[in-house]
Design an enzyme around this catalytic site. Structure first.
Site, PDB file in Angstrom:
ATOM      1  N   GLN A  31       1.367   8.424  -6.085  1.00  0.00           N
ATOM      2  CA  GLN A  31       0.264   8.616  -6.201  1.00  0.00           C
ATOM      3  C   GLN A  31      -0.453   8.651  -7.736  1.00  0.00           C
ATOM      4  OE1 GLN A  31       0.484  11.477  -2.968  1.00  0.00           O
ATOM      5  NE2 GLN A  31      -1.323  10.131  -2.308  1.00  0.00           N
TER       6      GLN A  31
ATOM      7  N   HIS B  81       4.323  14.491   4.575  1.00  0.00           N
ATOM      8  CA  HIS B  81       3.731  13.041   4.278  1.00  0.00           C
ATOM      9  C   HIS B  81       3.776  13.091   3.059  1.00  0.00           C
ATOM     10  CE1 HIS B  81      -0.378  11.349   4.016  1.00  0.00           C
ATOM     11  NE2 HIS B  81       0.028  11.161   3.102  1.00  0.00           N
TER      12      HIS B  81
ATOM     13  N   CYS C 278      -4.868  11.098   3.612  1.00  0.00           N
ATOM     14  CA  CYS C 278      -3.932  10.983   2.586  1.00  0.00           C
ATOM     15  C   CYS C 278      -4.940  10.735   1.275  1.00  0.00           C
ATOM     16  CB  CYS C 278      -3.011   9.907   2.877  1.00  0.00           C
ATOM     17  SG  CYS C 278      -2.687   8.737   1.569  1.00  0.00           S
ATOM     18  N   LEU C 279      -4.666  11.103   0.395  1.00  0.00           N
ATOM     19  CA  LEU C 279      -5.613  11.895  -1.090  1.00  0.00           C
ATOM     20  C   LEU C 279      -5.559   9.777  -1.787  1.00  0.00           C
ATOM     21  CD1 LEU C 279      -4.543  14.540  -2.893  1.00  0.00           C
ATOM     22  CD2 LEU C 279      -6.562  13.982  -1.984  1.00  0.00           C
TER      23      LEU C 279
ATOM     24  N   HIS D 252       5.950   9.554   0.857  1.00  0.00           N
ATOM     25  CA  HIS D 252       5.917   8.338   0.002  1.00  0.00           C
ATOM     26  C   HIS D 252       6.647   8.243  -1.228  1.00  0.00           C
ATOM     27  CE1 HIS D 252       0.769   8.131  -0.395  1.00  0.00           C
ATOM     28  NE2 HIS D 252       1.202   9.813   0.587  1.00  0.00           N
TER      29      HIS D 252
END
Ligand SMILES: CSCC[C@H](NC=O)C(=O)N[C@@H](C)C(=O)N[C@@H](CO)C(=O)O
Ligand SMILES: [Fe+2]
Length: 184
Positions: free
Chosen positions: A39, A124, A82-83, A128
């Site tokens: 991310q 979560h 989610c960021l 990713h």
């Protein structure tokens, strides 16, 4: 970067410590409770989380090269955000508890069992690390309910970068069909 292949970490040095601190900084600044390296544009098997979401509160957890070796049959729904999809929240079903093997920031191996919010955040972030996003795990109805928000994000991305989105919302429908719990 979110769909790219992520590599295992073999070097446990000062650079890794710095990256972990920077990830916690980003996570707290953006009101996150977890963050994975892809991310922030680094395609390696690393995640940080703190379900308390505030520096100095709760427990900061760093997992390097995590392996999920057991997930409960019992599953739960939770309104996840989610960021990487700012402002979007929707129901995602996941196992209620998980057992994990991982390395800490020094490279030492450890095992941990998680349930409740920590199990949710771990799964979560673990997704990713496999290039799986929460939209891939939503039911068609749930995905439909956030379709317009996803399209707004796409428009914002396209106007800011001048580039087409790397994958369109409609393609997500097809990808989601290919992702089952078996891919965890
Ligand atoms: C429930 S798992 C969410 C993990 C996620 N991490 C990376 O994408 C995350 O931190 N999402 C935030 C939007 C989030 O859940 N923030 C908390 C605290 O503000 C919230 O309840 O919205
Ligand atoms: Fe996320």
């Amino acid at each position: 970067m979110l769909r790219a292949r992520n590599k295992r970490i073999n070097t446990f040095d000062e650079n890794l410590k710095r990256l972990v601190q920077e990830m916690f900084d980003v996570m707290y600044k953006t009101d996150g409770i977890g963050l994975s390296a892809p991310q922030v544009g680094i395609n390696v098997h690393l995640m940080v989380f703190n379900p308390a979401g505030e520096r100095g509160e709760g427990e900061e957890i760093v997992l390097v090269n995590p392996v999920l070796y057991k997930a409960s049959k019992k599953t739960l729904f939770y309104d996840e955000g989610c960021l990487s999809f700012p402002g979007i929240y929707a129901d995602v079903e996941r196992p209620a508890s998980v057992k994990i093997d991982a390395r800490d920031i020094t490279g030492a191996k450890f095992k941990v069992s998680l349930s409740g919010l920590p199990a949710r955040v771990f799964q979560h972030e673990f997704d990713h690390l496999k290039g799986v996003l929460f939209i891939d795990r939503m039911t068609d109805d749930v995905l439909e309910s956030i379709q317009s928000q996803l399209q707004d994000l796409e428009k914002k991305y396209e106007s800011r970068t001048g580039l087409p989105t790397p994958e369109s919302v409609s393609n997500n429908q097809k990808r989601k069909a290919a992702v089952g719990f078996s891919q965890r």
